[in-house]
Every structure is written in C-alpha cells, then in structure tokens.
Design a protein around this motif. Structure first.
Motif, PDB file in Angstrom:
ATOM      1  N   GLY A  79     -50.876  41.445  87.133  1.00  0.00           N
ATOM      2  CA  GLY A  79     -51.898  40.629  86.523  1.00  0.00           C
ATOM      3  C   GLY A  79     -51.335  39.834  85.363  1.00  0.00           C
ATOM      4  N   ALA A  80     -52.185  38.974  84.799  1.00  0.00           N
ATOM      5  CA  ALA A  80     -51.730  38.064  83.753  1.00  0.00           C
ATOM      6  C   ALA A  80     -52.623  38.064  82.521  1.00  0.00           C
ATOM      7  CB  ALA A  80     -51.634  36.644  84.321  1.00  0.00           C
ATOM      8  N   HIS A  81     -53.701  38.851  82.528  1.00  0.00           N
ATOM      9  CA  HIS A  81     -54.621  38.779  81.395  1.00  0.00           C
ATOM     10  C   HIS A  81     -55.311  40.112  81.173  1.00  0.00           C
ATOM     11  CE1 HIS A  81     -57.272  37.068  78.470  1.00  0.00           C
ATOM     12  NE2 HIS A  81     -58.357  37.287  79.194  1.00  0.00           N
ATOM     13  N   TRP A  82     -55.486  40.446  79.886  1.00  0.00           N
ATOM     14  CA  TRP A  82     -56.185  41.664  79.480  1.00  0.00           C
ATOM     15  C   TRP A  82     -57.491  41.299  78.781  1.00  0.00           C
ATOM     16  CZ3 TRP A  82     -53.878  45.929  81.205  1.00  0.00           C
ATOM     17  CH2 TRP A  82     -52.486  45.923  81.381  1.00  0.00           C
ATOM     18  N   SER A  83     -58.497  42.139  78.990  1.00  0.00           N
ATOM     19  CA  SER A  83     -59.744  42.051  78.219  1.00  0.00           C
ATOM     20  C   SER A  83     -60.247  43.464  77.972  1.00  0.00           C
ATOM     21  CB  SER A  83     -60.794  41.205  78.951  1.00  0.00           C
ATOM     22  OG  SER A  83     -61.133  41.786  80.199  1.00  0.00           O
ATOM     23  N   ASP A 132     -76.489  51.589  73.347  1.00  0.00           N
ATOM     24  CA  ASP A 132     -76.900  50.201  73.535  1.00  0.00           C
ATOM     25  C   ASP A 132     -77.313  49.901  74.976  1.00  0.00           C
ATOM     26  OD1 ASP A 132     -76.292  49.198  70.854  1.00  0.00           O
ATOM     27  OD2 ASP A 132     -74.187  49.558  71.386  1.00  0.00           O
ATOM     28  N   LYS A 133     -77.116  50.879  75.866  1.00  0.00           N
ATOM     29  CA  LYS A 133     -77.413  50.704  77.290  1.00  0.00           C
ATOM     30  C   LYS A 133     -76.787  49.406  77.819  1.00  0.00           C
ATOM     31  CE  LYS A 133     -81.785  53.208  76.990  1.00  0.00           C
ATOM     32  NZ  LYS A 133     -83.269  53.178  77.210  1.00  0.00           N
ATOM     33  N   SER A 134     -75.521  49.254  77.483  1.00  0.00           N
ATOM     34  CA  SER A 134     -74.840  48.001  77.827  1.00  0.00           C
ATOM     35  C   SER A 134     -73.354  48.235  78.086  1.00  0.00           C
ATOM     36  CB  SER A 134     -74.973  46.976  76.692  1.00  0.00           C
ATOM     37  OG  SER A 134     -76.319  46.646  76.445  1.00  0.00           O
ATOM     38  N   PHE A 135     -72.825  47.342  78.907  1.00  0.00           N
ATOM     39  CA  PHE A 135     -71.376  47.192  79.051  1.00  0.00           C
ATOM     40  C   PHE A 135     -71.005  45.881  78.336  1.00  0.00           C
ATOM     41  CE2 PHE A 135     -72.450  49.820  82.732  1.00  0.00           C
ATOM     42  CZ  PHE A 135     -71.448  50.780  82.713  1.00  0.00           C
ATOM     43  N   PHE A 136     -70.322  45.998  77.223  1.00  0.00           N
ATOM     44  CA  PHE A 136     -69.929  44.817  76.455  1.00  0.00           C
ATOM     45  C   PHE A 136     -68.540  44.363  76.915  1.00  0.00           C
ATOM     46  CE2 PHE A 136     -72.821  47.213  73.752  1.00  0.00           C
ATOM     47  CZ  PHE A 136     -73.682  46.233  73.284  1.00  0.00           C
ATOM     48  N   HIS A 137     -68.449  43.073  77.178  1.00  0.00           N
ATOM     49  CA  HIS A 137     -67.151  42.534  77.606  1.00  0.00           C
ATOM     50  C   HIS A 137     -66.618  41.574  76.553  1.00  0.00           C
ATOM     51  CE1 HIS A 137     -64.610  39.812  80.396  1.00  0.00           C
ATOM     52  NE2 HIS A 137     -63.924  40.905  80.119  1.00  0.00           N
ATOM     53  N   PHE A 138     -65.397  41.863  76.063  1.00  0.00           N
ATOM     54  CA  PHE A 138     -64.735  41.033  75.056  1.00  0.00           C
ATOM     55  C   PHE A 138     -63.495  40.406  75.693  1.00  0.00           C
ATOM     56  CE2 PHE A 138     -67.089  44.316  72.897  1.00  0.00           C
ATOM     57  CZ  PHE A 138     -67.675  43.677  71.809  1.00  0.00           C
ATOM     58  N   ASP A 139     -63.559  39.089  75.844  1.00  0.00           N
ATOM     59  CA  ASP A 139     -62.475  38.363  76.513  1.00  0.00           C
ATOM     60  C   ASP A 139     -61.981  37.244  75.598  1.00  0.00           C
ATOM     61  OD1 ASP A 139     -60.777  36.910  78.189  1.00  0.00           O
ATOM     62  OD2 ASP A 139     -62.026  37.213  79.956  1.00  0.00           O
ATOM     63  N   SER A 140     -60.715  37.285  75.241  1.00  0.00           N
ATOM     64  CA  SER A 140     -60.155  36.316  74.289  1.00  0.00           C
ATOM     65  C   SER A 140     -59.674  35.026  74.949  1.00  0.00           C
ATOM     66  CB  SER A 140     -58.972  36.958  73.543  1.00  0.00           C
ATOM     67  OG  SER A 140     -57.935  37.294  74.451  1.00  0.00           O
ATOM     68  N   TYR A 141     -59.935  34.888  76.246  1.00  0.00           N
ATOM     69  CA  TYR A 141     -59.448  33.696  76.939  1.00  0.00           C
ATOM     70  C   TYR A 141     -60.560  33.064  77.768  1.00  0.00           C
ATOM     71  CZ  TYR A 141     -55.599  30.763  78.631  1.00  0.00           C
ATOM     72  OH  TYR A 141     -54.743  29.711  78.882  1.00  0.00           O
ATOM     73  N   GLY A 142     -61.655  32.737  77.114  1.00  0.00           N
ATOM     74  CA  GLY A 142     -62.734  31.991  77.748  1.00  0.00           C
ATOM     75  C   GLY A 142     -63.438  32.695  78.887  1.00  0.00           C
ATOM     76  N   GLY A 143     -63.453  34.008  78.867  1.00  0.00           N
ATOM     77  CA  GLY A 143     -64.149  34.744  79.927  1.00  0.00           C
ATOM     78  C   GLY A 143     -63.450  34.727  81.262  1.00  0.00           C
ATOM     79  N   SER A 144     -62.131  34.475  81.257  1.00  0.00           N
ATOM     80  CA  SER A 144     -61.405  34.374  82.522  1.00  0.00           C
ATOM     81  C   SER A 144     -61.296  35.695  83.265  1.00  0.00           C
ATOM     82  CB  SER A 144     -60.003  33.811  82.271  1.00  0.00           C
ATOM     83  OG  SER A 144     -59.259  34.665  81.409  1.00  0.00           O
ATOM     84  N   ASN A 145     -61.534  36.797  82.557  1.00  0.00           N
ATOM     85  CA  ASN A 145     -61.434  38.109  83.206  1.00  0.00           C
ATOM     86  C   ASN A 145     -62.811  38.710  83.505  1.00  0.00           C
ATOM     87  OD1 ASN A 145     -59.633  39.961  84.280  1.00  0.00           O
ATOM     88  ND2 ASN A 145     -59.602  41.242  82.449  1.00  0.00           N
ATOM     89  N   THR A 146     -63.818  37.875  83.522  1.00  0.00           N
ATOM     90  CA  THR A 146     -65.183  38.371  83.726  1.00  0.00           C
ATOM     91  C   THR A 146     -65.367  38.993  85.100  1.00  0.00           C
ATOM     92  OG1 THR A 146     -66.096  36.731  82.195  1.00  0.00           O
ATOM     93  CG2 THR A 146     -67.613  37.718  83.788  1.00  0.00           C
ATOM     94  N   SER A 147     -64.847  38.349  86.138  1.00  0.00           N
ATOM     95  CA  SER A 147     -65.065  38.852  87.500  1.00  0.00           C
ATOM     96  C   SER A 147     -64.433  40.230  87.703  1.00  0.00           C
ATOM     97  CB  SER A 147     -64.511  37.857  88.528  1.00  0.00           C
ATOM     98  OG  SER A 147     -63.120  37.651  88.334  1.00  0.00           O
ATOM     99  N   SER A 148     -63.211  40.421  87.212  1.00  0.00           N
ATOM    100  CA  SER A 148     -62.554  41.733  87.352  1.00  0.00           C
ATOM    101  C   SER A 148     -63.293  42.805  86.561  1.00  0.00           C
ATOM    102  CB  SER A 148     -61.104  41.649  86.866  1.00  0.00           C
ATOM    103  OG  SER A 148     -60.340  40.788  87.675  1.00  0.00           O
ATOM    104  N   SER A 149     -63.756  42.440  85.366  1.00  0.00           N
ATOM    105  CA  SER A 149     -64.487  43.409  84.537  1.00  0.00           C
ATOM    106  C   SER A 149     -65.821  43.781  85.161  1.00  0.00           C
ATOM    107  CB  SER A 149     -64.703  42.830  83.136  1.00  0.00           C
ATOM    108  OG  SER A 149     -63.469  42.561  82.518  1.00  0.00           O
TER     109      SER A 149
END
Length: 349
Positions: free
Chosen positions: A238-242, A250-267
C-alpha cells in the motif's frame, strides 16, 4: 738509427697491435653475445627476463605460457605474469613486447580483474579468463530497540532520518509502545497495529471473534485505535496510512485521513467487516477534519501524531468528539522525537 733501436721499436709496435686486436676481438665477441641474447628474448625464450616472465617451463604447444596467477585469487605479481611465445616478449625485460603493448596490457588487466577461475586454451594465442563478480558482503542490520511484540532494526530507524515513508515496523513498534508502556495501566485502550488490521480486513466472523474477543477482550475496550493501510491484498504494502478510532461512548467510527480522504474506502471496508464482532452494528462512520500533510510521505507520521493527540484527549474527556486538528509544528518535530524514543528504549543507536 741503430739497428737494435729500430728492432726494439718494431717489437713494441707489434705488441701494441696485438693488444689492440685482442681488445677489438673481445668487444666484438661481447657484442655478438649480447645480440644473440636479445634475439633469443625477442623470440619469446625469455632467458634474460626470468623475474618478469614465466616462459621457461610453462609454455604450451602454441608457445603461450600459462599464467601462475590464474588460480582464482586475483594476484597481480609481475614475477608470475604469463609470457607470450608469439613474438610478444621484450628485449628490455619489462614485459611490454615490441609492437604488442595492447596484448600485454590486456593480459595485465585480466590479472587485475581475475576473481573467479581461469582457463587456458591450446588453440588460441591468448589466455581466456572467466570473470565473476564477487558478491557484496551483507551489512548487519541489528535490532536497536525491542518490546515484547515488536522490534526495530537499524534499517527501520534510518527511515526516520530523511524524507521517507514509514514502514509497517515503525508503526507497529509505536502502537506497541503506546500499549505496553505509555498506556500500560489504561485498560480502556486497544491499539491495533497495521499488521493486525491488514489481517482483519480478510477475516471472517469466526476468525475475528477469536482474535478480537477471545484474545484481546475487545468487548471490554471502549476505544480502539486502528492504523489502516490502503493495500488491496493480504500482503504488506500500500501507499497510504490513516487512522480509525472506534469509540463506544460516541457510538462512532472516526476516520482521520491526512490526504484528502483517499483512504476512506479501505477504512469503511474494514469497519463493515468488524463492526458486528465489536457489537457496534449501529455505530456511524464519520470522516473527521484533520491536518493535511504537506508532502506525499508523511502519512505515517500523521497517524502517529494523531494517535498521540487523540489518546491524550480521550484520556481527559472520555470522548473523541471535539478533538482539534494537529499543528504543523507537531508533525515537524515528531521524527526526532521518535529517534530519541528508540534511543531511550534501546540505548545503542
């Protein structure tokens, strides 16, 4: 002039003439001998050049001398260089024959570069040498710091010194450090390493239950910090970490992506695969605003810094919601901080 005086002078002239003739004969004989020796050397016999040639006993059927330096050890001893019986010898004994400097230079180069075994051909006037490249000695890659689950080697730590991507080993090590040292007494946190999260993406419910519930008691953990990679296979890559933070309060999965949400689909794929086992079926997936990286190699540093900041925030407020984005200075300072941490833990960088 008296007769006896004339006879005495004639006798002296005869003696002088005989002496001169003898001297001339001696000089002519020496000259002929020297010329004969030079002629013999020019024919490749080499009797006058034994220190620089080996043509006296190792001559093959074509007059080529097999070199004593062709034993595979790469010596360059002039006393062992091969002679040449085809007129490439030299009358001055320096190994460079008249009109054959190129051949002798090539022979010397072969001796200098000879590493592997050499062979001599009886149908050629030159020696055939097999050149083999000596393999480079492998460099030691010692372990500089280790924890119970992970270790860092010198090659891993070197990535921290320059503008390089962080590999799995560094993120694994840092998450192990958070779990085993910094938050050892905090049973609310579970830190999921990149190695572990990559496996979780392809596990079925039974396998996930064995890993998360049975082994890590995840149902008792209010907060999970998961490093996610965008690799599309079970192998590392792979090429990117998030960073994904599962928060029960919080009943939530929080996603923090430092590259414009490029890893959203994998997360999102990972979250959908584990939420039932985590008993968080109704938790929301939330993309969070965070500091964006200013280059294409600091995603791993961002994940580590966000994990630091969020754990500190959660430790005080028992919630992820409301955490503020990082400052750029935190990112810039982190590599040196990591090197110091490894130094402290390992004591032999």
């Amino acid at each position: 002039m008296p007769r006896n005086v004339r006879q005495k002078k004639r006798a002296e002239r005869r003696v002088q003439g005989a002496t001169t003739a003898a001297a001339d004969e001696t000089a002519n004989g020496s000259k002929k001998l020297i010329n004969a020796e030079l002629d013999e050397q020019a024919m490749g016999d080499g009797h006058g050049n034994e220190m620089n040639s080996n043509a006296n006993s190792n001559t093959n059927g074509n007059g080529n001398d097999s070199s004593k330096d062709q034993d595979g050890h790469g010596h360059n001893d002039q006393q062992k260089s091969s002679g040449n019986g085809n007129g490439n010898g030299n009358g001055n004994g320096n190994g460079n024959g008249n009109g054959s400097n190129t051949n002798n230079n090539n022979s010397n180069n072969n001796n200098n570069n000879n590493i592997g075994p050499a062979s001599s051909s009886s149908s050629s006037s030159t020696t055939n040498v097999m050149h083999t490249k000596k393999p480079k000695a492998s460099r030691a890659d010692p372990i500089l710091a280790s924890l119970s689950k992970n270790a860092l080697r010198m090659s891993d730590v070197q990535l921290l010194h320059g503008p390089h991507w962080l590999n799995d080993a560094i993120l694994n090590f840092y998450f192990a450090y958070l779990e085993e040292i910094k938050y050892k007494s905090n049973t609310d946190f579970l830190f999921v390493t990149p190695e572990m999260s990559q496996c979780m993406l392809y596990m079925d419910d039974k396998e996930l239950h064995g890993l998360l519930v049975s082994q890590h008691q995840v149902l008792r953990k209010p907060f999970l910090f998961i490093a996610v990679n965008d690799s599309q296979s079970r192998e590392r890559g792979g090429a990117h970490w998030s960073l994904v933070v599962a928060s029960r309060p919080d009943k939530s999965f929080f996603h923090f992506d430092s590259y414009g949400g490029s890893n959203t689909s994998s997360s999102l794929e990972l979250v959908n695969n584990i939420k039932d086992v985590l008993d968080m079926q109704h938790a929301r997936f939330r993309g969070m605003r965070c500091l964006q990286q200013s280059n294409d190699y600091d995603c791993g540093i961002h994940v580590i810094c966000m994990a630091d900041q969020i754990t500190d925030y959660v430790n005080r407020y028992d919630s992820v919601d409301g955490v503020q984005p990082l400052h750029q200075d935190v990112i810039k300072a982190k590599r040196n901080q990591l090197i110091k941490l490894v130094t402290t833990l390992g004591q032999h960088i």
